[in-house]
Design a protein around this motif. Structure first.
Motif, PDB file in Angstrom:
ATOM      1  N   SER A 246       0.826  -1.207   0.000  1.00 40.17           N
ATOM      2  CA  SER A 246       0.000   0.000   0.000  1.00 40.17           C
ATOM      3  C   SER A 246       0.860   1.256   0.000  1.00 40.17           C
ATOM      4  CB  SER A 246      -0.925  -0.011   1.221  1.00 40.17           C
ATOM      5  OG  SER A 246      -1.580   1.220   1.375  1.00 40.17           O
ATOM      6  N   ALA A 247       1.952   1.210   0.773  1.00 40.54           N
ATOM      7  CA  ALA A 247       2.835   2.378   0.843  1.00 40.54           C
ATOM      8  C   ALA A 247       3.485   2.664  -0.511  1.00 40.54           C
ATOM      9  CB  ALA A 247       3.901   2.138   1.908  1.00 40.54           C
ATOM     10  N   ARG A 248       3.799   1.584  -1.264  1.00 44.07           N
ATOM     11  CA  ARG A 248       4.436   1.768  -2.573  1.00 44.07           C
ATOM     12  C   ARG A 248       3.431   2.234  -3.631  1.00 44.07           C
ATOM     13  NH1 ARG A 248       7.085  -3.060  -0.933  1.00 44.07           N
ATOM     14  NH2 ARG A 248       5.618  -4.317  -2.169  1.00 44.07           N
ATOM     15  N   SER A 249       2.209   1.728  -3.539  1.00 42.64           N
ATOM     16  CA  SER A 249       1.221   2.037  -4.571  1.00 42.64           C
ATOM     17  C   SER A 249       0.336   3.229  -4.231  1.00 42.64           C
ATOM     18  CB  SER A 249       0.333   0.814  -4.809  1.00 42.64           C
ATOM     19  OG  SER A 249      -0.408   0.499  -3.641  1.00 42.64           O
ATOM     20  N   GLY A 250       0.294   3.596  -2.948  1.00 43.59           N
ATOM     21  CA  GLY A 250      -0.549   4.711  -2.543  1.00 43.59           C
ATOM     22  C   GLY A 250      -2.026   4.372  -2.434  1.00 43.59           C
ATOM     23  N   THR A 251      -2.343   3.074  -2.426  1.00 45.35           N
ATOM     24  CA  THR A 251      -3.746   2.660  -2.302  1.00 45.35           C
ATOM     25  C   THR A 251      -4.098   2.454  -0.828  1.00 45.35           C
ATOM     26  OG1 THR A 251      -3.072   0.358  -2.611  1.00 45.35           O
ATOM     27  CG2 THR A 251      -3.799   1.574  -4.553  1.00 45.35           C
ATOM     28  N   PRO A 252      -5.366   2.653  -0.449  1.00 48.44           N
ATOM     29  CA  PRO A 252      -5.746   2.517   0.960  1.00 48.44           C
ATOM     30  C   PRO A 252      -5.882   1.057   1.391  1.00 48.44           C
ATOM     31  CG  PRO A 252      -7.666   3.046  -0.370  1.00 48.44           C
ATOM     32  CD  PRO A 252      -6.481   3.121  -1.291  1.00 48.44           C
ATOM     33  N   VAL A 253      -5.722   0.823   2.674  1.00 49.27           N
ATOM     34  CA  VAL A 253      -5.936  -0.493   3.285  1.00 49.27           C
ATOM     35  C   VAL A 253      -6.740  -0.290   4.559  1.00 49.27           C
ATOM     36  CG1 VAL A 253      -4.880  -2.493   4.390  1.00 49.27           C
ATOM     37  CG2 VAL A 253      -3.815  -1.506   2.368  1.00 49.27           C
ATOM     38  N   ALA A 254      -7.796  -1.062   4.723  1.00 50.46           N
ATOM     39  CA  ALA A 254      -8.610  -0.987   5.935  1.00 50.46           C
ATOM     40  C   ALA A 254      -8.452  -2.270   6.736  1.00 50.46           C
ATOM     41  CB  ALA A 254     -10.078  -0.764   5.579  1.00 50.46           C
ATOM     42  N   LEU A 255      -8.520  -2.135   8.048  1.00 52.55           N
ATOM     43  CA  LEU A 255      -8.431  -3.277   8.952  1.00 52.55           C
ATOM     44  C   LEU A 255      -9.650  -3.285   9.851  1.00 52.55           C
ATOM     45  CD1 LEU A 255      -6.950  -5.621  10.457  1.00 52.55           C
ATOM     46  CD2 LEU A 255      -5.907  -3.848  11.893  1.00 52.55           C
ATOM     47  N   ALA A 256     -10.292  -4.437   9.959  1.00 50.25           N
ATOM     48  CA  ALA A 256     -11.418  -4.606  10.874  1.00 50.25           C
ATOM     49  C   ALA A 256     -11.078  -5.686  11.881  1.00 50.25           C
ATOM     50  CB  ALA A 256     -12.678  -4.985  10.103  1.00 50.25           C
ATOM     51  N   ILE A 257     -11.371  -5.411  13.140  1.00 48.61           N
ATOM     52  CA  ILE A 257     -11.238  -6.424  14.187  1.00 48.61           C
ATOM     53  C   ILE A 257     -12.654  -6.764  14.658  1.00 48.61           C
ATOM     54  CG2 ILE A 257     -10.337  -6.973  16.461  1.00 48.61           C
ATOM     55  CD1 ILE A 257      -7.973  -5.223  15.914  1.00 48.61           C
ATOM     56  N   ILE A 258     -12.960  -8.060  14.630  1.00 43.03           N
ATOM     57  CA  ILE A 258     -14.308  -8.553  14.890  1.00 43.03           C
ATOM     58  C   ILE A 258     -14.303  -9.441  16.130  1.00 43.03           C
ATOM     59  CG2 ILE A 258     -16.283  -9.769  13.890  1.00 43.03           C
ATOM     60  CD1 ILE A 258     -14.961  -9.388  11.140  1.00 43.03           C
ATOM     61  N   ASP A 259     -15.333  -9.295  16.936  1.00 43.44           N
ATOM     62  CA  ASP A 259     -15.459 -10.115  18.142  1.00 43.44           C
ATOM     63  C   ASP A 259     -16.894 -10.640  18.231  1.00 43.44           C
ATOM     64  OD1 ASP A 259     -13.850 -10.651  20.838  1.00 43.44           O
ATOM     65  OD2 ASP A 259     -15.968 -10.350  21.350  1.00 43.44           O
ATOM     66  N   ILE A 260     -17.048 -11.952  18.434  1.00 48.67           N
ATOM     67  CA  ILE A 260     -18.379 -12.536  18.595  1.00 48.67           C
ATOM     68  C   ILE A 260     -18.924 -12.126  19.958  1.00 48.67           C
ATOM     69  CG2 ILE A 260     -19.699 -14.688  18.734  1.00 48.67           C
ATOM     70  CD1 ILE A 260     -17.640 -15.945  16.872  1.00 48.67           C
ATOM     71  N   ASP A 261     -20.128 -11.567  19.975  1.00 44.46           N
ATOM     72  CA  ASP A 261     -20.709 -11.039  21.208  1.00 44.46           C
ATOM     73  C   ASP A 261     -21.096 -12.152  22.177  1.00 44.46           C
ATOM     74  OD1 ASP A 261     -20.513  -8.416  20.255  1.00 44.46           O
ATOM     75  OD2 ASP A 261     -22.445  -8.578  19.214  1.00 44.46           O
ATOM     76  N   ARG A 262     -20.772 -11.920  23.450  1.00 44.50           N
ATOM     77  CA  ARG A 262     -21.165 -12.817  24.550  1.00 44.50           C
ATOM     78  C   ARG A 262     -20.752 -14.271  24.281  1.00 44.50           C
ATOM     79  NH1 ARG A 262     -25.483  -9.162  24.015  1.00 44.50           N
ATOM     80  NH2 ARG A 262     -25.787  -7.875  25.880  1.00 44.50           N
ATOM     81  N   PHE A 263     -19.574 -14.433  23.723  1.00 39.09           N
ATOM     82  CA  PHE A 263     -19.123 -15.784  23.389  1.00 39.09           C
ATOM     83  C   PHE A 263     -18.849 -16.605  24.650  1.00 39.09           C
ATOM     84  CE2 PHE A 263     -15.851 -18.909  22.192  1.00 39.09           C
ATOM     85  CZ  PHE A 263     -16.534 -19.568  21.179  1.00 39.09           C
ATOM     86  N   LYS A 264     -18.355 -15.966  25.689  1.00 42.96           N
ATOM     87  CA  LYS A 264     -18.094 -16.698  26.939  1.00 42.96           C
ATOM     88  C   LYS A 264     -19.387 -17.281  27.503  1.00 42.96           C
ATOM     89  CE  LYS A 264     -15.821 -16.288  31.455  1.00 42.96           C
ATOM     90  NZ  LYS A 264     -16.900 -16.945  32.195  1.00 42.96           N
ATOM     91  N   LEU A 265     -20.486 -16.542  27.354  1.00 44.62           N
ATOM     92  CA  LEU A 265     -21.772 -17.034  27.840  1.00 44.62           C
ATOM     93  C   LEU A 265     -22.206 -18.276  27.051  1.00 44.62           C
ATOM     94  CD1 LEU A 265     -24.196 -16.575  29.711  1.00 44.62           C
ATOM     95  CD2 LEU A 265     -25.191 -15.121  27.935  1.00 44.62           C
ATOM     96  N   ILE A 266     -21.932 -18.269  25.736  1.00 40.90           N
ATOM     97  CA  ILE A 266     -22.251 -19.453  24.924  1.00 40.90           C
ATOM     98  C   ILE A 266     -21.466 -20.654  25.411  1.00 40.90           C
ATOM     99  CG2 ILE A 266     -22.090 -20.455  22.604  1.00 40.90           C
ATOM    100  CD1 ILE A 266     -22.513 -17.649  21.471  1.00 40.90           C
ATOM    101  N   ASN A 267     -20.188 -20.461  25.669  1.00 40.32           N
ATOM    102  CA  ASN A 267     -19.358 -21.564  26.166  1.00 40.32           C
ATOM    103  C   ASN A 267     -19.840 -22.055  27.522  1.00 40.32           C
ATOM    104  OD1 ASN A 267     -17.458 -22.235  24.215  1.00 40.32           O
ATOM    105  ND2 ASN A 267     -16.023 -20.641  24.829  1.00 40.32           N
ATOM    106  N   ASP A 268     -20.173 -21.114  28.407  1.00 39.49           N
ATOM    107  CA  ASP A 268     -20.558 -21.481  29.781  1.00 39.49           C
ATOM    108  C   ASP A 268     -21.907 -22.169  29.845  1.00 39.49           C
ATOM    109  OD1 ASP A 268     -18.193 -20.420  30.646  1.00 39.49           O
ATOM    110  OD2 ASP A 268     -19.044 -18.522  31.331  1.00 39.49           O
TER     111      ASP A 268
END
Length: 382
Positions: A246-268
């Motif tokens: 991206s730095a060489r080409s000048g094109t944008p890059v996006a990053l998403a961080i995803i978390d499954i909601d209340r996953f500990k409750l599902i496990n428990d």
């Protein structure tokens, strides 16, 4: 001077060593490996039968020996078909083997002609080696090191040329002899070249088998075993590579961080097996919706990351919002206690010159803001 019998014995010994090395890889269950070992065994038996010419019946020392050697080469080809995951078989090779069998019978028992027999057998072997070389060059996986495939291809091409030259010389009458074990300089030379065939092809098969083992180890190191997504280490390496591009080409890059909601409750409440099923369902769902070029990885636990090249933060947020809505409409996997689940997302765009850690920190902060705001939403970093 070397004699043909000693050459055949050396070939058998080299075949034994090759079979032992290939046999040591059997526990890895590599497709085609068993056929390659069988090819070595048949080739060794063939060489021993060749060595009995003049002492044993032509049925064994000529007809059976030639057919076993032809079948051994066909097994090498068949093994390569399986190794490369092809559902086809070398049908033309099997048809050719039947034709060669008929030719050997005719020129051994009906109208004995050693030169004609050499010509047809050499032409057939040359064709099989050409087919092997073509397969290695045409079907070589583009994401794997080329060395082993090129080694097999070059070896097969050289053997093809040798067999075709031998067949042409005997077929046109430029060379003549009465038996395979006749001691002449040309016969010794051709058999000396032939002595390299079995060990060289076997070395090539060992190279391919080791490459497959390396591929498996790389997968274990880089791919999350449960979800099939990239593991954290591989994801971060790909992210850094993408940022550099991206730095060489000048094109944008996006990053998403995803978390499954209340996953500990599902496990428990539902158990870890159900939790694992939710993770695999989520990973399959996301990967099925992403675009070509997007990178999806499991960062740890119920947390995942998505890299979007040539994408602004607004475009990435809109895409992930569509994913969130689609999951809400479809619902979760049909599991006891889990009718649906949701996820939260933090997303941002890379800024010129900043390290990957800074981008991840902002996306992670946006994720926590999404959770603090009630979950089940996509939030851009401030």
């Amino acid at each position: 001077m070397l004699n043909p019998v000693s050459i055949l014995v050396v070939t058998v010994l080299s075949g034994l060593m090759a079979a032992a090395v290939l046999g040591s890889l059997l526990p890895a269950a590599i497709p085609g490996l068993g056929l390659w070992i069988g090819a070595n065994v048949l080739a060794m038996v063939s060489m021993l039968l060749y060595a009995t010419q003049g002492h044993a019946s032509p049925l064994l020392s000529i007809l059976t020996a030639n057919q076993l050697l032809a079948v051994s080469l066909l097994l090498v080809l068949e093994g390569c078909h399986r190794f490369m995951g092809r559902g086809t078989h070398p049908v033309d090779g099997y048809v050719g083997a039947v034709a060669v069998f008929a030719g050997i019978v005719y020129w051994t028992f009906v109208k004995p002609d050693f030169d004609a027999r050499v010509a047809v057998v050499s032409a057939f072997h040359g064709y099989l080696y050409a087919s092997l070389a073509w397969m290695m060059l045409r079907r070589r996986p583009s994401d794997r090191p080329a060395y082993g495939y090129y080694f097999v291809a070059v070896t097969a091409l050289l053997l093809c040329v040798g067999h075709l030259a031998r067949g042409m010389l005997y077929g046109t009458g430029q060379l003549t002899q009465t038996s395979l074990l006749q001691v002449t300089p040309v016969n010794i030379a051709f058999m000396g070249i032939g002595i390299l065939a079995l060990p060289c092809v076997s070395i090539g098969m060992v190279m391919l088998a080791h490459d497959r083992l390396a591929q498996r180890l790389e997968r274990l190191a880089n791919v999350d075993d449960l979800t099939g997504a990239w593991g954290r280490r591989a994801f971060l390496l790909k992210a850094q590579t993408m940022l550099d591009m991206s730095a060489r080409s000048g094109t944008p890059v996006a990053l998403a961080i995803i978390d499954i909601d209340r996953f500990k409750l599902i496990n428990d409440t539902c158990g870890h097996a159900t939790g694992d099923s939710v993770l695999t369902h989520f990973a399959s769902f996301v990967e099925g919706q992403l675009r070509a070029g997007d990178v999806f990885g499991r960062l740890g636990g119920e947390e995942f990351g998505v890299l979007c090249p040539r994408t602004t933060v607004s475009e990435a947020a809109a895409m992930l919002e569509r994913l969130r809505q689609q999951l809400a409409e479809r619902g979760g996997p049909a599991l006891p206690g889990v009718s649906k689940y949701t996820f939260s997302v933090g997303v941002d765009q890379h800024r010129l010159g900043e390290p990957l850690s800074a981008l991840m920190a902002r996306a992670d902060a946006a994720l926590y803001a999404a959770k603090a705001s009630g979950r089940d939403r996509v939030m851009r970093a401030l």
